[in-house]
Motif scaffolding. Sequence first.
Motif, PDB file in Angstrom:
ATOM      1  N   UNK A  27       8.031  31.770 125.921  1.00  0.00           N
ATOM      2  CA  UNK A  27       9.018  31.748 124.849  1.00  0.00           C
ATOM      3  C   UNK A  27       8.531  30.776 123.779  1.00  0.00           C
ATOM      4  N   UNK A  28       8.327  31.282 122.576  1.00  0.00           N
ATOM      5  CA  UNK A  28       7.863  30.457 121.468  1.00  0.00           C
ATOM      6  C   UNK A  28       8.999  30.295 120.466  1.00  0.00           C
ATOM      7  N   UNK A  29       9.294  29.070 120.104  1.00  0.00           N
ATOM      8  CA  UNK A  29      10.359  28.779 119.151  1.00  0.00           C
ATOM      9  C   UNK A  29       9.807  28.886 117.734  1.00  0.00           C
ATOM     10  N   UNK A  30       9.705  30.123 117.250  1.00  0.00           N
ATOM     11  CA  UNK A  30       9.096  30.400 115.947  1.00  0.00           C
ATOM     12  C   UNK A  30      10.082  31.119 115.041  1.00  0.00           C
ATOM     13  N   UNK A  31       9.887  30.915 113.750  1.00  0.00           N
ATOM     14  CA  UNK A  31      10.602  31.718 112.769  1.00  0.00           C
ATOM     15  C   UNK A  31       9.837  33.009 112.498  1.00  0.00           C
ATOM     16  N   UNK A  32       8.511  32.937 112.579  1.00  0.00           N
ATOM     17  CA  UNK A  32       7.693  34.123 112.313  1.00  0.00           C
ATOM     18  C   UNK A  32       6.362  34.034 113.046  1.00  0.00           C
ATOM     19  N   UNK A  33       5.924  35.173 113.532  1.00  0.00           N
ATOM     20  CA  UNK A  33       4.592  35.337 114.111  1.00  0.00           C
ATOM     21  C   UNK A  33       3.915  36.425 113.290  1.00  0.00           C
ATOM     22  N   UNK A  34       2.678  36.169 112.860  1.00  0.00           N
ATOM     23  CA  UNK A  34       1.987  37.091 111.955  1.00  0.00           C
ATOM     24  C   UNK A  34       0.631  37.477 112.517  1.00  0.00           C
ATOM     25  N   UNK A  35       0.384  38.773 112.587  1.00  0.00           N
ATOM     26  CA  UNK A  35      -0.934  39.295 112.936  1.00  0.00           C
ATOM     27  C   UNK A  35      -1.616  39.771 111.664  1.00  0.00           C
TER      28      UNK A  35
END
Length: 140
Positions: A27-35
């Motif tokens: 579980x990653x506490x992120x607002x956004x993950x971008x590929x």
Amino acid sequence: MNPTSTRTLIGHSYGSTVVATAARNHTLDLDALVGVASPGMRVSSADDLQLPVDGRVYAVTDTSGGKLNPFDGDPIHTISDGILTMRLGGDPTRSGFGAESFAVGDAGGHSLSGYIDPAPGSVAGTNFGYLVTGQFDRLE
């Protein structure tokens, strides 16, 4: 950490595979993950990533076709039928994957520098600026 800061994790090329694998397994506490120019994120859909309910997943590639592309059936990297890529997951830029996208124009091929170009008027650079500052509604 500042509670009002924007937490964005960006992975370029195979780095997108790495960050997505981390988000799949933890579980990653992120607002956004971008590929960025991703050859695959090792998941079937953006829903397979463990992000907060309001976390966003983006997948972008430039218009030149310069991304490292195992989706063309390159047997060294993957086995592909064009939709499902066995080793790295489906193409995250396709609509069925569930990632959002934004304009990056012609970033000049596979190099990350074209995507984060700080030149005035660079659509990619402008959009990445909006992204990392949490101005998601301004992304084009």
